[in-house]
Design an enzyme around this catalytic site. Structure first.
Site, PDB file in Angstrom:
ATOM      1  CG  ASP A   1      -1.828   1.121   1.385  1.00 23.16           C
ATOM      2  OD1 ASP A   1      -2.704   1.237   0.513  1.00 23.16           O
ATOM      3  OD2 ASP A   1      -1.702   1.915   2.345  1.00 23.16           O
TER       4      ASP A   1
ATOM      5  CD  GLU B   1      -2.350   2.638  -3.350  1.00 21.23           C
ATOM      6  OE1 GLU B   1      -3.376   3.275  -3.587  1.00 21.23           O
ATOM      7  OE2 GLU B   1      -1.809   2.601  -2.238  1.00 21.23           O
TER       8      GLU B   1
END
Ligand code: NAG
Ligand code: NAG
Ligand code: NAG
Ligand code: NAG
Ligand code: NAG
Length: 537
Positions: free
Chosen positions: A212, A248
């Site tokens: 993330d 990401e």
């Protein structure tokens, strides 16, 4: 320059770009917010029999529990510790799921939140998913443990510790993203704690990580953390297999109004200011050597093409992929939508197709799964009550279907194999599930026999293994095309299923020369046809 090329070659050899799927399966599915017990069942009863290669799970680490708003989905992106109890279940349930999914050849990929802990105004107490004590104001997280020494406050040079300018790479990496306490990943101690967390999951049997918020971490720090990772558990993977890593990195600015809204939701303040300096200096390519990267442009462009916005047409997909300025195919993780941009959040949110536009969504998923570009991820969502005020969905924070006490509801399966209780289960839609199988069957075959009408009717083969025809024009299509498939009668896997020697949908006759006639009305339920080697009758 030579060094760079060498580095690129070494990068390719790291194998962190390979999803390590078993049985030549090609796609993964994000079972967003599912409970571990339900994922274990789904691996056994549905994903393995239908050729899904793996599952991206929601963050398994202990997170903050937010009660205003009531248990939003984003609370899981605010870690309190690396204990493995979360809204999806206990550590025992997590372990059971990983074991059972691996035993049927379905990999587990963990959504790893390692850039930050909870928001600065997350309070003090035990409102956390395992009940661990923490104090956000003092940056005290005793169950890791992290203390104020382990955060980037001194490195960040903005007055309120927040990222104010996306044009300043130091702010983006060293300051707080929407108030989230930014970990000092340059510290050996912090790197060690993060690696310990990821290695514990590797030992349990996971195949890799969706990392993330990578744009907010220095590639050098990530290199160090990834370098500490073990190879995968040899109960299920060949010795020496590296974890798959996909990062990401949003392609352009996060949608500013979304960031402002999220900051307000986290802090109840509105002082958040982002200065938009145009062309963002942080490039996805900085992360290519480390693993794959989420290609957000793919999602927003595909939405525009299928919606026919900005004069886009299906025929332009002839050069789809790198020809559209996307990253190299062997570095890309692609998707029609993800949990962020399906809520209109991330960059380009408006064009992104979701289950709310199911007919167009299936066309887009069909294109993605038929086309060779990238590693493909199918989204599996839950329904929430959208409520738009001035174009902004007031309810986009809503968590998964839950009981009155906030616990996540199980996923019930209806007799017709759809899901109940507001779980959408796009991955079970016949058109999407059958295109996942199509992608497995045509794996490694080149895109060939491209055909288009100069507008929104297209067709192409994958070698001599599969063929897809799409009519997204506002008129009927009736064409004879070279499929390159062996002579025979094939079952269209979009309008039906092959079952034994019969077909519940349309049938397509391929002649000895490989040619077949396709008629698709623009008013058909699904205006596309797909046939492949395994759908031959
Ligand atoms: C995977 O694909 C390779 C190459 O096409 C093939 O040789 C192998 O048998 C396949 N493995 C399985 C388990 O299907
Ligand atoms: C790999 O998984 C098996 C089965 O769960 C387990 O017994 C073993 O301890 C794991 N290996 C490591 C190195 O943790
Ligand atoms: C940003 O979000 C707002 C509201 O959520 C939306 O109206 C706008 O179109 C979005 N902008 C972009 C560039 O996606
Ligand atoms: C929450 O409610 C559900 C459904 O009523 C129940 O099964 C569960 O045990 C409750 N959990 C807690 C922690 O009270
Ligand atoms: C169909 O396409 C294949 C591969 O592109 C080619 O070899 C073959 O000659 C074509 N057949 C016809 C009838 O055009």
């Amino acid at each position: 320059m030579k060094l760079l090329i060498l580095a690129a070659l070494v990068g390719l050899c790291l194998a962190q770009h390979n999803p390590n799927t078993k049985h030549n399966r090609t796609s993964i599915v994000h079972l967003f917010e599912w409970r571990w017990a339900d994922i274990a069942e789904e691996c056994e009863r549905y994903l393995a029999p239908n050729g899904y290669g793996g599952v991206q799970i929601s963050p398994p680490s202990e997170s903050i529990v937010v009660s205003n708003p009531w248990h939003p989905w984003w609370q899981r992106y605010q870690p309190i510790s690396y204990n493995l109890c979360s809204r999806s279940g206990t550590e025992e349930e997590l372990k059971d799921m990983i074991t059972r999914c691996n035993n049927v050849g379905v990999n587990i990929y963990v959504d790893a939140v390692i850039n930050h802990m909870c928001g600065a105004s997350g309070g003090e107490g035990t409102h956390s998913s395992c009940g661990s004590y923490f104090n956000a104001k003092n940056e005290d997280f005793p169950s890791v443990p992290y203390s104020s020494w382990d955060f980037n406050d001194d490195k960040c040079k903005t007055p309120n510790e927040e990222i104010e300018s996306y044009g300043d790479i130091f702010q983006v990496r060293d300051c707080r993203l929407v108030s989230l306490l930014d970990l000092a990943l340059e510290k050996d101690y912090v790197r060690g704690k993060v690696a310990e967390y990821l290695n514990k999951l590797i030992d349990l049997g996971v195949a890799g990580f969706r990392v993330d918020a990578c744009k907010h971490m220095w590639p050098g720090d990530l290199t160090n953390v990834y370098g500490r990772l073990k190879t995968l558990n040899t109960t299920w993977f060949s010795p020496g297999t590296k974890p798959f890593i996909y990062q990401e990195v949003s392609a352009s600015h996060q949608n500013q109004s979304y960031l402002k809204w999220l900051f307000k939701a986290l802090t109840q303040m509105t002082v958040f200011q982002v200065i938009d300096l145009g062309g963002e200096p942080i490039k996805a390519s900085e992360y290519f050597e480390l693993g794959r990267v989420t290609e957000f442009k793919y999602s927003t462009k595909l939405g525009k093409v299928v919606r026919k916005w900005d004069k886009e047409k299906l025929s332009y997909l002839k050069s789809w992929g790198e020809g559209w300025g996307f990253m190299p195919s062997d570095k890309a993780m692609v998707f029609v939508d993800n949990h962020d941009n399906q809520r209109g959040h991330a960059a380009g949110g408006a064009s992104v197709l979701t289950f709310w536009d199911s007919r167009l969504y299936k066309i887009a998923a069909g294109i993605m799964l038929a086309h060779p570009y990238g590693v493909t991820r199918v989204m599996s969502s839950y329904h929430w009550d959208r409520h738009f005020v001035n174009g902004k969905d007031q309810n986009d924070w809503m968590g998964p279907p839950s009981n009155a006490n906030g616990s996540t509801k199980p996923v019930p399966i209806n007799p017709d194999s759809t899901c109940g209780d507001k779980w959408i289960c796009e991955h079970r839609w016949r058109q999407i599930r059958n295109m996942v199988i199509f992608r497995n069957v045509v794996d490694g075959q080149p895109l060939s026999n491209w055909w288009d009408n100069g507008n929104n009717q297209i067709a192409f083969s994958r070698g001599s293994k599969g063929f897809i025809v799409i009519n997204n024009d506002d008129w009927a299509m009736d064409v004879t095309l070279n499929t390159s498939l062996p002579m025979g009668t094939y079952c269209d896997v979009i309008s039906g299923d092959k079952s034994g020697s019969s077909c519940t949908g349309k049938q397509v006759s391929v002649a000895a020369d490989g040619r077949a006639t396709f008629s698709i009305s623009n008013t058909d339920k699904d205006p596309f046809i797909a046939i492949h080697a395994d759908s031959k009758l």
